[in-house]
Design a protein around this motif. Structure first.
Motif, PDB file in Angstrom:
ATOM      1  N   LYS A 150      15.160  -6.629  -7.942  1.00 25.20           N
ATOM      2  CA  LYS A 150      15.025  -6.478  -6.493  1.00 25.20           C
ATOM      3  C   LYS A 150      13.744  -5.732  -6.134  1.00 25.20           C
ATOM      4  CE  LYS A 150      19.934  -6.789  -5.509  1.00 25.20           C
ATOM      5  NZ  LYS A 150      21.117  -6.137  -4.970  1.00 25.20           N
ATOM      6  N   ILE A 151      13.407  -4.724  -6.926  1.00 27.39           N
ATOM      7  CA  ILE A 151      12.181  -3.968  -6.689  1.00 27.39           C
ATOM      8  C   ILE A 151      10.965  -4.871  -6.885  1.00 27.39           C
ATOM      9  CG2 ILE A 151      10.706  -2.133  -7.654  1.00 27.39           C
ATOM     10  CD1 ILE A 151      13.240  -0.449  -7.996  1.00 27.39           C
ATOM     11  N   LYS A 152      11.010  -5.732  -7.891  1.00 29.54           N
ATOM     12  CA  LYS A 152       9.907  -6.665  -8.132  1.00 29.54           C
ATOM     13  C   LYS A 152       9.717  -7.600  -6.940  1.00 29.54           C
ATOM     14  CE  LYS A 152       8.142  -9.797 -11.651  1.00 29.54           C
ATOM     15  NZ  LYS A 152       8.383 -10.411 -12.961  1.00 29.54           N
ATOM     16  N   LYS A 153      10.835  -8.062  -6.367  1.00 26.84           N
ATOM     17  CA  LYS A 153      10.786  -8.936  -5.194  1.00 26.84           C
ATOM     18  C   LYS A 153      10.181  -8.193  -3.992  1.00 26.84           C
ATOM     19  CE  LYS A 153      13.865 -11.609  -2.236  1.00 26.84           C
ATOM     20  NZ  LYS A 153      15.268 -11.919  -1.927  1.00 26.84           N
ATOM     21  N   VAL A 154      10.576  -6.939  -3.803  1.00 29.54           N
ATOM     22  CA  VAL A 154      10.047  -6.133  -2.703  1.00 29.54           C
ATOM     23  C   VAL A 154       8.555  -5.880  -2.907  1.00 29.54           C
ATOM     24  CG1 VAL A 154      10.102  -3.832  -1.657  1.00 29.54           C
ATOM     25  CG2 VAL A 154      12.219  -5.042  -2.074  1.00 29.54           C
ATOM     26  N   ASN A 155       8.142  -5.631  -4.145  1.00 30.03           N
ATOM     27  CA  ASN A 155       6.733  -5.367  -4.416  1.00 30.03           C
ATOM     28  C   ASN A 155       5.859  -6.581  -4.111  1.00 30.03           C
ATOM     29  OD1 ASN A 155       6.845  -2.653  -5.106  1.00 30.03           O
ATOM     30  ND2 ASN A 155       7.326  -3.087  -7.240  1.00 30.03           N
ATOM     31  N   LYS A 156       6.400  -7.784  -4.297  1.00 29.56           N
ATOM     32  CA  LYS A 156       5.653  -8.992  -3.914  1.00 29.56           C
ATOM     33  C   LYS A 156       5.445  -9.014  -2.397  1.00 29.56           C
ATOM     34  CE  LYS A 156       6.933 -12.014  -7.715  1.00 29.56           C
ATOM     35  NZ  LYS A 156       7.593 -13.257  -8.121  1.00 29.56           N
ATOM     36  N   LYS A 157       6.467  -8.610  -1.661  1.00 35.87           N
ATOM     37  CA  LYS A 157       6.334  -8.544  -0.206  1.00 35.87           C
ATOM     38  C   LYS A 157       5.339  -7.458   0.206  1.00 35.87           C
ATOM     39  CE  LYS A 157      10.705 -10.440   1.396  1.00 35.87           C
ATOM     40  NZ  LYS A 157      11.868 -10.223   2.257  1.00 35.87           N
ATOM     41  N   ILE A 158       5.319  -6.359  -0.541  1.00 37.26           N
ATOM     42  CA  ILE A 158       4.389  -5.277  -0.241  1.00 37.26           C
ATOM     43  C   ILE A 158       2.942  -5.747  -0.434  1.00 37.26           C
ATOM     44  CG2 ILE A 158       3.566  -2.997  -1.006  1.00 37.26           C
ATOM     45  CD1 ILE A 158       6.512  -2.263  -1.508  1.00 37.26           C
ATOM     46  N   VAL A 159       2.697  -6.552  -1.463  1.00 35.67           N
ATOM     47  CA  VAL A 159       1.357  -7.102  -1.678  1.00 35.67           C
ATOM     48  C   VAL A 159       0.950  -7.952  -0.477  1.00 35.67           C
ATOM     49  CG1 VAL A 159       0.009  -8.723  -3.077  1.00 35.67           C
ATOM     50  CG2 VAL A 159       1.453  -7.020  -4.193  1.00 35.67           C
ATOM     51  N   THR A 160       1.848  -8.813  -0.011  1.00 34.67           N
ATOM     52  CA  THR A 160       1.574  -9.646   1.163  1.00 34.67           C
ATOM     53  C   THR A 160       1.340  -8.780   2.388  1.00 34.67           C
ATOM     54  OG1 THR A 160       2.976 -11.387   0.238  1.00 34.67           O
ATOM     55  CG2 THR A 160       2.471 -11.534   2.582  1.00 34.67           C
ATOM     56  N   TYR A 161       2.168  -7.767   2.559  1.00 38.44           N
ATOM     57  CA  TYR A 161       2.030  -6.831   3.685  1.00 38.44           C
ATOM     58  C   TYR A 161       0.664  -6.150   3.665  1.00 38.44           C
ATOM     59  CZ  TYR A 161       2.580  -2.440   6.244  1.00 38.44           C
ATOM     60  OH  TYR A 161       2.393  -1.380   7.093  1.00 38.44           O
ATOM     61  N   ASN A 162       0.268  -5.636   2.489  1.00 34.23           N
ATOM     62  CA  ASN A 162      -0.994  -4.912   2.368  1.00 34.23           C
ATOM     63  C   ASN A 162      -2.208  -5.809   2.638  1.00 34.23           C
ATOM     64  OD1 ASN A 162       0.095  -2.390   1.879  1.00 34.23           O
ATOM     65  ND2 ASN A 162       0.069  -2.644  -0.339  1.00 34.23           N
ATOM     66  N   LYS A 163      -2.067  -7.106   2.371  1.00 35.00           N
ATOM     67  CA  LYS A 163      -3.166  -8.035   2.638  1.00 35.00           C
ATOM     68  C   LYS A 163      -3.328  -8.319   4.123  1.00 35.00           C
ATOM     69  CE  LYS A 163      -3.014 -10.553  -1.731  1.00 35.00           C
ATOM     70  NZ  LYS A 163      -2.702 -11.860  -2.351  1.00 35.00           N
ATOM     71  N   SER A 164      -2.257  -8.161   4.899  1.00 33.24           N
ATOM     72  CA  SER A 164      -2.323  -8.568   6.305  1.00 33.24           C
ATOM     73  C   SER A 164      -2.300  -7.410   7.303  1.00 33.24           C
ATOM     74  CB  SER A 164      -1.172  -9.531   6.614  1.00 33.24           C
ATOM     75  OG  SER A 164       0.077  -8.930   6.370  1.00 33.24           O
ATOM     76  N   CYS A 165      -1.930  -6.220   6.887  1.00 29.98           N
ATOM     77  CA  CYS A 165      -1.847  -5.104   7.836  1.00 29.98           C
ATOM     78  C   CYS A 165      -3.187  -4.367   7.921  1.00 29.98           C
ATOM     79  CB  CYS A 165      -0.743  -4.133   7.424  1.00 29.98           C
ATOM     80  SG  CYS A 165      -1.151  -3.078   6.034  1.00 29.98           S
ATOM     81  N   PRO A 166      -3.379  -3.549   8.955  1.00 29.27           N
ATOM     82  CA  PRO A 166      -4.602  -2.737   9.025  1.00 29.27           C
ATOM     83  C   PRO A 166      -4.677  -1.786   7.831  1.00 29.27           C
ATOM     84  CG  PRO A 166      -3.459  -2.748  11.134  1.00 29.27           C
ATOM     85  CD  PRO A 166      -2.541  -3.401  10.154  1.00 29.27           C
ATOM     86  N   PRO A 167      -5.860  -1.575   7.267  1.00 27.37           N
ATOM     87  CA  PRO A 167      -6.003  -0.752   6.050  1.00 27.37           C
ATOM     88  C   PRO A 167      -5.332   0.622   6.103  1.00 27.37           C
ATOM     89  CG  PRO A 167      -8.048  -1.889   6.483  1.00 27.37           C
ATOM     90  CD  PRO A 167      -7.144  -2.177   7.653  1.00 27.37           C
TER      91      PRO A 167
END
Length: 130
Positions: free
Chosen positions: A94-111
């Motif tokens: 589950k943590i691995k799945k969340v971390n994939k979402k975090i990567v996507t989030y970090n690519k699209s949110c303000p720095p």
């Protein structure tokens, strides 16, 4: 050698303009909220991006990264709440799945809003961070 006028000015296709014209023809622009009313002065303040953000916020639009932030927060809280009831292997999946979402989030949110990855060791701290 004479330059061809068509090569200097290639045809321009206004896709959004065409969509809006078609929408107006079918009556989609009738009875819009605030139609015919003057815009407030605040809509003319700031740059174009700020103007867009203000209008989008007024219309109830949420950017993709903000929706993703809420999903990640919810998933991290669920993982933390169920940590004692599940095996370490299931939690790590589950943590691995969340971390994939975090990567996507970090690519699209303000720095300044980017956040780090979740692990078993920092799970409790990340529930507060998110």
């Amino acid at each position: 050698m004479e330059l061809n006028e068509d090569k200097l000015n290639p045809p321009y296709q206004d896709w959004m303009g065409d969509i809006l014209k078609e929408h107006a023809k079918t009556g989609g622009m009738d009875n819009l909220k605030g139609q015919g009313q003057p815009l407030s002065e605040e809509y003319f303040a700031g740059d174009t991006f700020q103007h867009f953000q203000r209008i989008a916020k007024d219309a109830g639009y949420k950017p993709h990264w903000l929706k993703l932030q809420h999903e990640i927060r919810e998933e991290i809280n669920i993982i933390a709440d169920n940590q004692l009831n599940e095996s370490t292997k299931d939690i790590e999946k589950k943590i691995k799945k969340v971390n994939k979402k975090i990567v996507t989030y970090n690519k699209s949110c303000p720095p300044p809003l980017q956040k780090g990855h979740v692990s078993l060791l920092n799970l409790a701290a990340m529930t507060k961070t998110w």
